[in-house]
Write a protein that holds these residues in place. Structure first.
Motif, PDB file in Angstrom:
ATOM      1  N   VAL A   1      -9.891 -24.315  20.756  1.00  0.00           N
ATOM      2  CA  VAL A   1     -11.181 -24.406  21.434  1.00  0.00           C
ATOM      3  C   VAL A   1     -12.313 -24.462  20.422  1.00  0.00           C
ATOM      4  N   SER A   2     -12.210 -23.713  19.342  1.00  0.00           N
ATOM      5  CA  SER A   2     -13.217 -23.690  18.285  1.00  0.00           C
ATOM      6  C   SER A   2     -12.504 -23.602  16.946  1.00  0.00           C
ATOM      7  N   PRO A   3     -13.173 -24.004  15.846  1.00  0.00           N
ATOM      8  CA  PRO A   3     -12.501 -23.994  14.540  1.00  0.00           C
ATOM      9  C   PRO A   3     -12.379 -22.589  13.963  1.00  0.00           C
ATOM     10  N   VAL A   4     -11.609 -21.748  14.617  1.00  0.00           N
ATOM     11  CA  VAL A   4     -11.414 -20.370  14.178  1.00  0.00           C
ATOM     12  C   VAL A   4      -9.947 -20.173  13.822  1.00  0.00           C
ATOM     13  N   THR A   5      -9.709 -19.606  12.652  1.00  0.00           N
ATOM     14  CA  THR A   5      -8.351 -19.252  12.256  1.00  0.00           C
ATOM     15  C   THR A   5      -8.227 -17.740  12.226  1.00  0.00           C
ATOM     16  N   ALA A   6      -7.203 -17.226  12.878  1.00  0.00           N
ATOM     17  CA  ALA A   6      -6.990 -15.780  12.946  1.00  0.00           C
ATOM     18  C   ALA A   6      -5.677 -15.438  12.257  1.00  0.00           C
ATOM     19  N   PHE A   7      -5.746 -14.466  11.361  1.00  0.00           N
ATOM     20  CA  PHE A   7      -4.559 -13.977  10.676  1.00  0.00           C
ATOM     21  C   PHE A   7      -4.238 -12.581  11.218  1.00  0.00           C
ATOM     22  N   TYR A   8      -3.067 -12.450  11.822  1.00  0.00           N
ATOM     23  CA  TYR A   8      -2.667 -11.190  12.449  1.00  0.00           C
ATOM     24  C   TYR A   8      -1.725 -10.421  11.517  1.00  0.00           C
ATOM     25  N   LEU A   9      -2.053  -9.142  11.317  1.00  0.00           N
ATOM     26  CA  LEU A   9      -1.256  -8.272  10.467  1.00  0.00           C
ATOM     27  C   LEU A   9      -0.808  -7.059  11.271  1.00  0.00           C
ATOM     28  N   THR A  10       0.443  -6.693  11.125  1.00  0.00           N
ATOM     29  CA  THR A  10       0.961  -5.468  11.726  1.00  0.00           C
ATOM     30  C   THR A  10       1.292  -4.498  10.605  1.00  0.00           C
ATOM     31  N   VAL A  11       0.623  -3.340  10.612  1.00  0.00           N
ATOM     32  CA  VAL A  11       0.839  -2.350   9.558  1.00  0.00           C
ATOM     33  C   VAL A  11       1.449  -1.087  10.165  1.00  0.00           C
ATOM     34  N   LYS A  12       2.311  -0.469   9.391  1.00  0.00           N
ATOM     35  CA  LYS A  12       3.009   0.733   9.839  1.00  0.00           C
ATOM     36  C   LYS A  12       2.818   1.837   8.809  1.00  0.00           C
ATOM     37  N   ARG A  13       2.515   3.020   9.291  1.00  0.00           N
ATOM     38  CA  ARG A  13       2.296   4.141   8.389  1.00  0.00           C
ATOM     39  C   ARG A  13       3.619   4.560   7.731  1.00  0.00           C
ATOM     40  N   ARG A  14       3.542   4.894   6.444  1.00  0.00           N
ATOM     41  CA  ARG A  14       4.699   5.457   5.757  1.00  0.00           C
ATOM     42  C   ARG A  14       4.754   6.958   6.087  1.00  0.00           C
ATOM     43  N   ASN A  16       0.837  -1.194   0.000  1.00  0.00           N
ATOM     44  CA  ASN A  16       0.000   0.000   0.000  1.00  0.00           C
ATOM     45  C   ASN A  16       0.876   1.250   0.000  1.00  0.00           C
ATOM     46  N   THR A  17       0.390   2.338  -0.612  1.00  0.00           N
ATOM     47  CA  THR A  17       1.192   3.558  -0.698  1.00  0.00           C
ATOM     48  C   THR A  17       1.283   4.298   0.632  1.00  0.00           C
ATOM     49  N   GLU A  18       0.319   4.060   1.527  1.00  0.00           N
ATOM     50  CA  GLU A  18       0.305   4.780   2.803  1.00  0.00           C
ATOM     51  C   GLU A  18       0.717   3.910   3.975  1.00  0.00           C
ATOM     52  N   TYR A  19       0.406   2.594   3.897  1.00  0.00           N
ATOM     53  CA  TYR A  19       0.723   1.696   5.009  1.00  0.00           C
ATOM     54  C   TYR A  19       1.591   0.540   4.529  1.00  0.00           C
ATOM     55  N   GLU A  20       2.522   0.165   5.373  1.00  0.00           N
ATOM     56  CA  GLU A  20       3.460  -0.904   5.067  1.00  0.00           C
ATOM     57  C   GLU A  20       3.181  -2.108   5.962  1.00  0.00           C
ATOM     58  N   LEU A  21       3.130  -3.293   5.365  1.00  0.00           N
ATOM     59  CA  LEU A  21       2.968  -4.516   6.138  1.00  0.00           C
ATOM     60  C   LEU A  21       4.330  -4.917   6.694  1.00  0.00           C
ATOM     61  N   VAL A  22       4.453  -4.921   8.014  1.00  0.00           N
ATOM     62  CA  VAL A  22       5.759  -5.179   8.637  1.00  0.00           C
ATOM     63  C   VAL A  22       5.825  -6.551   9.305  1.00  0.00           C
ATOM     64  N   GLN A  23       4.666  -7.153   9.591  1.00  0.00           N
ATOM     65  CA  GLN A  23       4.680  -8.460  10.251  1.00  0.00           C
ATOM     66  C   GLN A  23       3.358  -9.163  10.016  1.00  0.00           C
ATOM     67  N   HIS A  24       3.385 -10.495   9.968  1.00  0.00           N
ATOM     68  CA  HIS A  24       2.152 -11.272   9.825  1.00  0.00           C
ATOM     69  C   HIS A  24       2.329 -12.632  10.491  1.00  0.00           C
ATOM     70  N   THR A  25       1.297 -13.072  11.173  1.00  0.00           N
ATOM     71  CA  THR A  25       1.284 -14.382  11.811  1.00  0.00           C
ATOM     72  C   THR A  25      -0.103 -14.981  11.661  1.00  0.00           C
ATOM     73  N   ASP A  26      -0.224 -16.278  11.912  1.00  0.00           N
ATOM     74  CA  ASP A  26      -1.522 -16.941  11.860  1.00  0.00           C
ATOM     75  C   ASP A  26      -1.646 -17.884  13.054  1.00  0.00           C
ATOM     76  N   VAL A  27      -2.852 -17.966  13.591  1.00  0.00           N
ATOM     77  CA  VAL A  27      -3.107 -18.773  14.779  1.00  0.00           C
ATOM     78  C   VAL A  27      -4.420 -19.518  14.599  1.00  0.00           C
ATOM     79  N   THR A  28      -4.427 -20.800  14.927  1.00  0.00           N
ATOM     80  CA  THR A  28      -5.646 -21.591  14.920  1.00  0.00           C
ATOM     81  C   THR A  28      -6.068 -21.882  16.348  1.00  0.00           C
ATOM     82  N   SER A  29      -7.338 -21.598  16.665  1.00  0.00           N
ATOM     83  CA  SER A  29      -7.839 -21.833  18.005  1.00  0.00           C
ATOM     84  C   SER A  29      -8.019 -23.328  18.241  1.00  0.00           C
TER      85      SER A  29
END
Length: 256
Positions: A204-217, A189-202
């Motif tokens: 307890v329930s069949p939920v998958t979470a994708f975590y993104l860390t974005v940083k402003r340019r 993205n021209t305004e935000y930069e993706l600096v980190q990403h992780t994924d976690v599966t629960s």
């Protein structure tokens, strides 16, 4: 857009005639019940593998705390009701059908603006090989929740999460295996930069979470906002240095 077909075995030559495909579809889909999980032992879960192809960050709303991204997912599972012997169907090793013709996990995203949103529709077809492996590539727009923190503006950084779950199933019926975020097709993205990403599966329930860390340019804001305000703040006190009687002090004040 298809990402899995050339990676997971569907690149092999598929022979057969129109009649072979027609016969195979009739044999496999007549009597097929898309409401039943496609596993013979119903006490076991259907294992689903997800690769989240992040295409780009469309927008980030700091006030609402919502990130919007474009994605395509590679979703695979095994359908034990769709296994066949290629030799019985003119060496046909794969077929493609509409996703509503067979069972699929009906994935939903937990959208912070609309509560839940269905991922994909009947326009996204599925490919099936002779071993019963199903390949599905839904895509589109997803929204996730972010914890916005602008205290360090314009050097702020934000944590966001996109959650996906198969509504109507427990973890004993559907399980996610090794979810992964893929950035091979990602455009920054021209305004935000993706600096980190992780994924976690629960577990307890069949939920998958994708975590993104974005940083402003910060460059745009530094040039258009921070630097001009700073220079203006340094220039204004100079009005007291100029002699008032010359008239330059008043004109300088008006200019500032």
């Amino acid at each position: 857009m298809v990402f899995l077909f050339g990676v997971c075995g569907l690149h092999a030559a598929s022979y057969g005639t129109y009649e072979d495909v027609k016969t195979l579809l009739n044999d496999k889909l007549n009597g097929y019940n898309a409401e039943i999980r496609p596993i013979n032992n119903q006490s076991m879960p259907v294992d689903i593998n997800i690769i989240f192809n992040l295409m780009n960050i469309e927008s980030f709303d700091e006030i609402a705390g919502v990130i919007t991204v474009t994605h395509v997912m590679d979703v695979t599972w095994r359908d034990e009701e769709l296994v066949w012997d290629p030799h019985s169907y003119g060496n046909l090793t794969q077929m493609s059908v509409s996703s509503d013709k067979i069972w699929n996990p009906k994935l939903f995203s937990i959208d912070p603006t609309t509560n839940t949103a269905l991922i994909g529709d009947n326009n996204f077809r599925v490919a099936i090989n002779a071993m019963g492996d199903v390949y599905w590539n839904p895509g589109g727009i997803l929204r996730g929740h972010c914890v916005a923190n602008v205290s360090k503006f314009p050097f702020d950084q934000h944590e966001c999460v996109i959650k996906i779950l198969p509504v109507g199933y427990t973890d004993a019926e559907v399980s996610f295996e090794l979810p992964n975020i893929e950035l091979s097709f990602f455009s920054q993205n021209t305004e935000y930069e993706l600096v980190q990403h992780t994924d976690v599966t629960s577990f307890v329930s069949p939920v998958t979470a994708f975590y993104l860390t974005v940083k402003r340019r910060p460059l745009h804001h530094l040039i258009s906002l921070i630097f001009p305000i700073t220079m203006l703040g340094l220039a204004i006190p100079l009005v007291f240095v100029l002699p008032f009687t010359s008239g330059e002090s008043s004109s300088y004040s008006i200019t500032m």
